[in-house]
Scaffold this motif. Structure first.
Motif, PDB file in Angstrom:
ATOM      1  N   ARG A 170     -77.339 -25.070 -61.524  1.00  0.00           N
ATOM      2  CA  ARG A 170     -76.547 -24.701 -60.352  1.00  0.00           C
ATOM      3  C   ARG A 170     -76.672 -23.207 -60.051  1.00  0.00           C
ATOM      4  NH1 ARG A 170     -71.767 -26.035 -62.256  1.00  0.00           N
ATOM      5  NH2 ARG A 170     -71.879 -28.220 -61.593  1.00  0.00           N
ATOM      6  N   SER A 171     -76.704 -22.384 -61.083  1.00  0.00           N
ATOM      7  CA  SER A 171     -76.780 -20.937 -60.875  1.00  0.00           C
ATOM      8  C   SER A 171     -78.119 -20.508 -60.298  1.00  0.00           C
ATOM      9  CB  SER A 171     -76.531 -20.204 -62.196  1.00  0.00           C
ATOM     10  OG  SER A 171     -77.625 -20.382 -63.093  1.00  0.00           O
ATOM     11  N   ASP A 174     -78.634 -23.180 -56.636  1.00  0.00           N
ATOM     12  CA  ASP A 174     -77.521 -23.106 -55.690  1.00  0.00           C
ATOM     13  C   ASP A 174     -77.122 -24.492 -55.181  1.00  0.00           C
ATOM     14  OD1 ASP A 174     -75.573 -21.647 -54.370  1.00  0.00           O
ATOM     15  OD2 ASP A 174     -76.753 -21.451 -52.541  1.00  0.00           O
TER      16      ASP A 174
END
Length: 927
Positions: A170-171, A174
């Motif tokens: 996710r980091s 995005d």
């Protein structure tokens, strides 16, 4: 007369995939024949646990380490995959990640982010573009964090591995991941439950992992199957891989998961005791599963299917079912490193297949998530209890002597006791973590799950924010250190289960040693926080781990000889700094790997061949915030002799007295007296050159060798000059030149060439004469039939070509702002750099320069060409069909044809396909 009848798209070489309205429509709907090629990109964590960096690996020569080598052979080539014409020129550059499904291990992504940001950004960009092309479903899927065998992990570790994998994904991308890759596709129902609980929609498995399947005939209002067909047994790998399957997590399957990992085996537990009823209870959780085509995937890895896109398409075509179903998915999966590393240049095969061959057949290039969104699972599947793709015995490859991964006379009897030993350590560290952690952290296990956010960003502000969220009360500096040590202890406990440690045939291989280094660091951190010493018991258990290598005999000896000797203390970091400071002028604040070094005092004195430095240094770990202040003295006696002493800082008064005493003894010019005084002041423990970390040790060894090498170069140069005429006489008469004279010539010319190249790298005003000097050396080399071994010159010339090309293309707002004379000079310089590299047989790699030129070809050079053609057509009264032509004019009425031609011919020099544009220019002149 100028006659132009083709549009720009007709003239373009293959710079992007051929995308028509039809292919866009099929991509949006995922109907007909759809193709997904999945690459599992992964490298085991190789970082030194104390330095947070990969040290030089000699086996990866000429690269620094294996990550760098495989990046150059695979990850970068796939980010800039070439499509070549029949002359070997670049006709297109494709980002393969934009068209293939992929997962990239988080530890590998961290390395790419730090060491090859260009490739890293291309990967992120590829996922964004695939999302745009496929209705929001990106090509990237997540991976369990550090590639542990999930069925062999306890439940808490399963959750952390999956949560870390999701958070890392996710980091970077995005977005939330829809799918997740399991290490070695190793799976059990307990793992599936955690995946479902964490929101993962699908996974990818090997066909051999399915037990049976059945058609879901209907669904009730809750979306659950209301009526089911008969089961089909597919345990021999017969499952149809052209469709997704739904796997329900039924209570009886959970019971199977609770019993399936016996102490001795994991694959004999059958389904016969848990027969399913015909109907599945409402609201039963499930996960969708894709099974890759096993035979084709094996052929990609082990046969010649990837030798050409024609072969690949033909092999994939054999899997197409002719039953007229609305949609079917041909999906294959293999190690991503197959494309370029294991099989050289096969990324080109993929690029052409993605952009030309598949669209030509009307096949849709898609990914698992997009296909599933358009074609929900209509079949149910049950899995075998515990399986992995690379072990036919379940997951015994990572815990037993099952024969997988072995060969020859060596056995894998070490696997079981090694697994038991690490499990023992993990279980002993759990109460240590819980009891000590509760004194500082509200929920130690929640803190561990969220610690991934610190691993991703170790900035002081981020660590402060993390601690504030999880601390039971404001922690003082010492408590912060202990909290971080505990979390690092848990991180290394997870890292020690990385699957690669068991994958091969021997514990003393680098992979086995690496996981033992993580275990050693976890042991050390536990002792630092709580005082509990587990190492002796750990080593005693390793003594029961047999090694196939006589030098080691047992895992205990592997630990003592390869792990303990590589451990690093803060004192060693201080010694590294002290000895290095003899050869480098450090600023007051300096980063030494993952430590911040603050120089509080520093004094150096030289006398003849002897040098003494004395200083006061504060070291702080960026990872645990551990801080110590040391006093150091480093004495260089000349040559290879060093004597370095370290002690904790006592007081300013004692430090001042120590410094005065050492520099006073130095005035006596006696090395013996100086060393005796250092022993009196510091004690017997000392450090030498061999105690430096490898990178700095290599650098200092080279510096110390330089004086001798310079004298040898001078000697060889003298021999060469005095015997030049003799060597030419040998060549004229076609006689073999004496080896001694040939070596002297090659060394002398190589030294001269390197000196000129280094000067050329930094000089701008004298570039012409320096380049002429290298060209003269190339001429001499040719006459004497020398083969220069100057890899540094190769690197310098490659860098200069790129730098010169970048300056040419980036000057002002583009090449159109350069005068024809300046443009010709700059182009000529680039061509000379390339030519002299060829003459020296350096084998220049111009990939980055090709990429730079190709990017500018359609943003700058082609518009100039079109503008000129447009004006020519206008002056002749013709109507040219150039919908994107730009009217770029110079004050004197337009760009000169000779300048445009030179820019295009530069492309030919760089082996980029520009022939169509040169032909168009020539045709316009003739007409």
């Amino acid at each position: 007369m100028v006659s132009i009848s083709k549009t720009q798209s007709d003239l373009l070489p293959l710079s992007a995939p051929t995308v028509t309205a039809a292919t866009q429509s099929s991509a949006a709907t995922a109907t007909g024949v759809c193709v997904t090629v999945h690459g599992h990109f992964y490298q085991p964590p190789r970082e030194n646990p104390y330095l947070d960096a990969i040290e030089r690996q000699a086996s990866a020569h000429p690269f620094h380490d294996w990550n760098e080598r495989i990046d150059n052979e695979c990850y970068r080539p796939n980010a800039f995959a070439r499509i070549l014409n029949d002359r070997g020129e670049v006709a297109g550059i494709v980002n393969n990640y934009e068209y293939m499904s992929f997962n990239i291990g988080p530890t590998l992504m961290s390395w790419l982010e730090r060491y090859d940001s260009e490739v890293y950004e291309r990967i992120l960009e590829a996922d964004r573009k695939s999302c745009q092309r496929l209705n929001g479903h990106g090509n990237a899927i997540a991976q369990v964090y550090n590639h542990i065998i999930m069925p062999l992990a306890n439940e808490r570790d399963k959750y952390t591995q999956i949560r870390w994998g999701i958070a890392d994904f996710r980091s970077r991308f995005d977005r939330d991941p829809e799918g997740m890759w399991l290490a070695e596709t190793a799976v059990d129902y307990a793992t599936l439950e955690v995946l479902v609980a964490e929101g993962i929609r699908f996974i990818v498995l090997a066909p051999s992992q399915a037990e049976r399947c059945r058609l879901l005939i209907g669904q009730n209002q809750e979306g659950e199957p209301a009526e089911n067909s008969e089961w089909h047994e597919v345990g021999g790998g017969q499952i149809d891989p052209t469709r997704p399957y739904r796997c329900y997590l039924k209570p009886e399957m959970r019971l199977m998961a609770d019993h399936q990992l016996s102490p001795l085996s994991t694959h004999h537990f059958g389904r016969r005791h848990f027969q399913n009823s015909a109907a599945t209870p409402a609201n039963t959780p499930y996960i969708d599963i894709f099974f890759y085509d096993g035979p084709i995937s094996r052929d990609m890895g082990f046969n010649d299917v990837l030798s050409s896109s024609h072969h690949l398409v033909g092999r994939l075509g054999q899997a197409v079912r002719g039953d007229h179903r609305p949609a079917q998915l041909i999906c294959v999966a293999t190690d991503g490193e197959t494309f370029g590393h294991h099989k050289h240049s096969t990324e080109k095969c993929l690029a052409y297949a993605f952009t030309e061959e598949f669209p030509r057949r009307g096949w849709t290039v898609t990914n698992f998530a997009h296909y599933l969104s358009q074609n929900p699972s209509a079949w149910e599947v049950e899995l075998k209890p515990v399986t992995a793709w690379s072990c036919s015995h379940g997951v015994d490859r990572w815990q037993d002597d099952c024969g997988c991964g072995g060969g020859g006379e060596w056995n894998q009897k070490w696997r079981r006791p090694l697994r038991d030993t690490l499990n023992w350590l993990r279980d002993r560290l759990i109460p240590i973590y819980e009891e000590a952690g509760r004194q500082m952290l509200c929920d130690p296990w929640k803190a561990r799950d969220e610690y991934i956010n610190v691993i991703r960003d170790r900035s002081p502000a981020n660590i402060d924010s993390f601690l504030q969220r999880h601390q039971v009360r404001p922690l003082d500096a010492a408590e912060q250190v202990d909290a971080l040590r505990l979390l690092e202890m848990q991180r290394h406990t997870l890292l020690m289960f990385t699957s690669c440690g068991w994958f091969f045939e021997e514990i003393s291989r680098p992979e086995g040693v690496q996981i033992l280094r993580y275990a050693a660091r976890a042991l050390e951190l536990a002792g630092e926080v709580t005082g509990v010493q587990l190492e002796k018991d750990f080593v005693d258990r390793l003594a029961l781990v047999p090694s196939n290598v006589d030098y080691f005999t047992t895992g205990a000896e592997v630990y003592r000889k390869l792990v303990v000797t590589a451990q690093i203390s803060l004192r060693q970091v201080a010694a590294h700094y002290a000895i290095s400071s003899l050869f480098a002028k450090y600023p007051r604040e300096q980063r030494v790997y993952c430590y911040q070094a603050l120089q509080q005092d520093f004094q150096i004195q030289r006398m003849g061949s002897m040098t003494l430095v004395v200083g006061q240094l504060q070291l702080t770990s960026e990872i645990t915030r551990e801080t110590e202040v040391y006093v150091f003295a480093a004495f260089h006696l000349g040559g290879w002799d060093f004597h370095c002493c370290i002690q904790p800082f006592g007081s300013r008064r004692s430090y001042t007295m120590l410094k005065e005493r050492l520099f006073g003894v130095m005035q006596e010019a006696s090395a013996a007296h100086a060393i005796l005084e250092m022993v009196r002041l510091f004690g017997d423990q000392s450090f030498s050159l061999r105690d430096l970390f490898a990178e700095e040790r290599h650098r200092i060894v080279q510096l110390l060798s330089q004086e001798n090498l310079t004298r040898l170069d001078q000697l060889y140069t003298q021999v060469y000059r005095e015997n030049y005429g003799v060597m030419m006489a040998f060549h004229r008469d076609e006689l073999p030149v004496p080896v001694e004279l040939q070596v002297a010539a090659e060394v002398a010319l190589g030294h001269r060439c390197l000196t000129a190249a280094k000067a050329l790298e930094v000089e701008t005003e004298d570039m012409e004469s320096l380049l002429a000097e290298i060209e003269a050396i190339a001429t001499e080399t040719g006459h004497l039939r020398c083969r220069l071994k100057v890899p540094e010159v190769k690197q310098i010339l490659e860098k200069l070509v790129w730098r010169s090309l970048d300056a040419l293309l980036q000057a002002g707002s583009g090449v159109e702002n350069r005068s024809p004379v300046k443009l010709e000079t700059d182009i000529r310089t680039i061509e000379r750099l390339i030519a002299v590299g060829d003459r020296l047989s350096l084998g220049l790699c111009l990939d980055k320069s090709q990429e730079l030129y190709f990017d500018s070809l359609y943003s700058q050079i082609v518009p100039l060409c079109l503008g000129w053609l447009q004006r020519q057509a206008g002056s002749a009264g013709e109507s040219a069909v150039y919908p994107v032509a730009l009217d770029i004019a110079r004050p004197d009425g337009g760009w000169e044809l000779s300048s445009i031609r030179q820019l295009l011919e530069l492309g030919q020099t760089l082996a980029v396909d520009v022939e169509c544009w040169l032909k168009q220019l020539n045709r316009s002149l003739v007409d």
